[in-house]
Design a protein around this motif. Structure first.
Motif, short mmCIF file in Angstrom:
data_model
loop_
_atom_site.label_atom_id
_atom_site.label_comp_id
_atom_site.label_asym_id
_atom_site.label_seq_id
_atom_site.Cartn_x
_atom_site.Cartn_y
_atom_site.Cartn_z
N GLY A 436 22.26 6.77 -97.95
CA GLY A 436 22.84 6.08 -96.80
C GLY A 436 22.42 6.72 -95.48
N GLN A 437 23.07 6.26 -94.41
CA GLN A 437 22.78 6.75 -93.06
C GLN A 437 24.09 6.99 -92.32
OE1 GLN A 437 20.41 3.60 -91.41
NE2 GLN A 437 18.50 4.32 -92.35
N VAL A 438 24.06 7.93 -91.39
CA VAL A 438 25.23 8.24 -90.59
C VAL A 438 24.82 8.27 -89.12
CG1 VAL A 438 24.88 10.73 -90.81
CG2 VAL A 438 27.17 9.85 -90.30
N ARG A 439 25.70 7.85 -88.25
CA ARG A 439 25.40 7.80 -86.82
C ARG A 439 26.66 8.12 -86.04
NH1 ARG A 439 27.79 3.41 -84.71
NH2 ARG A 439 28.31 1.68 -86.12
N VAL A 440 26.50 8.36 -84.74
CA VAL A 440 27.63 8.61 -83.86
C VAL A 440 27.33 8.05 -82.49
CG1 VAL A 440 26.77 10.91 -83.23
CG2 VAL A 440 29.19 10.38 -82.94
N GLU A 441 28.34 7.46 -81.87
CA GLU A 441 28.28 6.99 -80.49
C GLU A 441 29.53 7.48 -79.78
OE1 GLU A 441 28.07 2.79 -80.66
OE2 GLU A 441 26.13 2.70 -81.68
N SER A 442 29.36 7.98 -78.57
CA SER A 442 30.53 8.54 -77.89
C SER A 442 30.40 8.38 -76.39
CB SER A 442 30.69 10.02 -78.24
OG SER A 442 31.84 10.56 -77.62
N ARG A 443 31.54 8.05 -75.82
CA ARG A 443 31.71 8.05 -74.37
C ARG A 443 33.21 8.26 -74.12
NH1 ARG A 443 31.22 2.37 -75.41
NH2 ARG A 443 33.10 1.23 -74.77
N PRO A 444 33.58 8.65 -72.93
CA PRO A 444 35.01 8.85 -72.68
C PRO A 444 35.82 7.59 -73.01
CG PRO A 444 33.71 9.77 -70.90
CD PRO A 444 32.75 9.04 -71.78
#
Length: 463
Positions: A436-444
């Motif tokens: 599989g694959q893992v990702r992250v997105e972040s902002r306040p």
């Protein structure tokens, strides 16, 4: 689409050959025409001698068929005759125009007769003699020569294209092999494990050949790359064995320390406050050390590919259980779920996927303040997301958030629990071990971790 070097060379050689063939044909035709006209001029120049020797009588022997004789005697008498096949015809039309021509050889068009090559001679007084021969023979010869030259040029271009295509293909075949090898190397996984790098075949080329020199340099570069990858893999294997062995050896002492600390804590009534506090810290740190050792052993197993083969697992059930446990252990957060009505069967391991979810939910709990909403969602396509509305991850930390021993900054730490910095690294290693694959997105105000797992190809009646 940009053309290949092989096609560019073929096109340029074909155009060069075509231009050279046309120039050669044009020069050949020009030279042939001049030769034929010069020959015709010599034939014309021999006719007046015969005519003058026997008088202006076109019936004298040796005058070719088609000869035209136009003249004006010194007393102004005009005459014009055309020698036919066994007879002589008088010519009247266009005679005056011929008599007005300047002296010398020239090509003219006579009405009803066509193109003629004539020689104009001015004699004593007002006498003029014009002798000409038709250029029809030259015209037919030039037409035939033009067709022949054009045909030869076309054949030359076609032959050049076929020959150069064969030669260029043979010359660029080693380059194709080099390109294929480079593409193969670019698609290899070079980040882990032993790597067998292919080589360019240049054994059939002489050492001084340009392509052989490039291929030899390329092979030498691949030798260095393979040697470096082998050394890196050997070093990583030693490091993994060391971590695994050290972690294994540390488990027993840590278990003993933890057990003795709990035993002493059970009889701490008569101890002073400082000793009691020290025993508590020893017990807490031993638990933290045990977790760190367990995480390191798990990563060592994952690095050495000791993970069990993926099996069909219902992701909805695993996520539901993990969120239920998180809701029970942390009442200060708002835990929400978005699940499909049907099971989502993915290829993973039930325990490993449970640990992935526990790590992701613990990360959201430990690094967001109380009252944060954490939404966990499962899609029918096998994607699991954990989204919180916390303060977000620092841009400096975000690119390496899945690296080992990466800890969040103080702005995101909202729990007294000490992170080992291995939780998200375990998530990434576990998910990738399933394919599989893992990702992250972040902002306040919004941080989302996404996990995509391969769907299990189960029969329709089993899903």
């Amino acid at each position: 689409m940009r053309r290949t070097l092989e096609r560019q060379i073929q096109t340029r050689v074909a155009l060069t050959t075509a231009v050279m063939a046309l120039l050669l044909a044009a020069m050949t035709m020009l030279v042939a025409q001049n030769l034929l006209i010069n020959q015709l001029d010599r034939d014309i120049q021999s006719i007046p001698l015969r005519v003058q020797g026997g008088g202006p009588n076109v019936r004298n022997p040796g005058i070719p068929v088609g000869t035209i004789l136009v003249g004006q005697s010194h007393n102004g008498t005009l005459y014009a005759s055309l020698v036919g096949r066994g007879d002589v015809s008088e010519v009247r039309e266009g005679v005056s125009a011929l008599l007005e021509l300047p002296p010398g050889e020239q090509t003219v068009h006579i009405p009803t007769l066509g193109r003629y090559r004539v020689n104009v001679e001015h004699g004593m007084g007002s006498s003029i003699l014009v002798v000409g021969l038709p250029t029809a023979g030259i015209d037919r010869t030039m037409i035939a020569l033009s067709i022949s030259a054009l045909s030869i040029s076309v054949l030359a271009v076609l032959g050049t294209v076929l020959i150069t295509r064969t030669l260029i293909k043979r010359a660029t075949r080693p380059l194709d092999s080099l390109t294929h090898t480079a593409e193969t190397v670019s698609q290899l996984r070079l980040d882990r494990g032993p790597v067998a790098v292919p080589r360019v075949g240049i054994d059939d080329l002489p050492p001084e050949h340009e392509v052989a020199r490039v291929g030899s340099a390329f092979n030498h570069m691949l030798d260095n790359v393979e040697h470096a990858l082998g050394a890196r893999e050997a070093s990583e294997q030693k490091l993994r064995r060391f971590v695994a062995d050290a972690s294994h050896e540390l488990r027993n002492p840590l278990a003993a320390i933890h057990g003795y600390s709990e035993l002493v804590e059970g009889h701490a009534e008569g101890l002073d406050e400082n000793t009691t506090f020290a025993l508590g810290r020893i017990s807490a740190e031993s638990r933290r050390m045990r977790k760190l050792v367990d995480d390191m052993m798990m990563l060592a197993r994952l690095d050495s590919q000791q993970q069990q083969a993926p099996v069909p697992v219902d992701a909805v059930e695993v996520v539901l259980n993990a969120v239920s446990d998180a809701r029970a252990s942390s009442v200060d957060h708002v835990w929400r779920l978005s699940l499909p009505d049907e099971p989502v069967v993915v290829l993973a391991g039930a325990d490993q996927l449970q640990q992935v979810m526990v790590n992701l939910l613990s990360n959201a709990r430990n690094h967001t303040p109380p009252g944060t909403t954490v939404l966990t969602e499962v899609t029918p396509s096998g994607v699991i997301t954990v989204t919180d509305d916390g303060p977000g991850i620092s841009p400096d930390v975000l690119p390496r958030v899945f690296e080992r021993f990466t800890r969040a900054d103080d702005a995101r730490r909202h729990s007294e629990a000490h992170s080992t910095g291995l939780g998200l690294a375990i998530v990434k290693a576990q998910v990738e071990s399933f394919g599989g694959q893992v990702r992250v997105e972040s902002r306040p105000g919004r941080t989302q971790f996404g996990v995509r797992l391969p769907l299990a190809n189960l029969p329709a009646d089993a899903q």
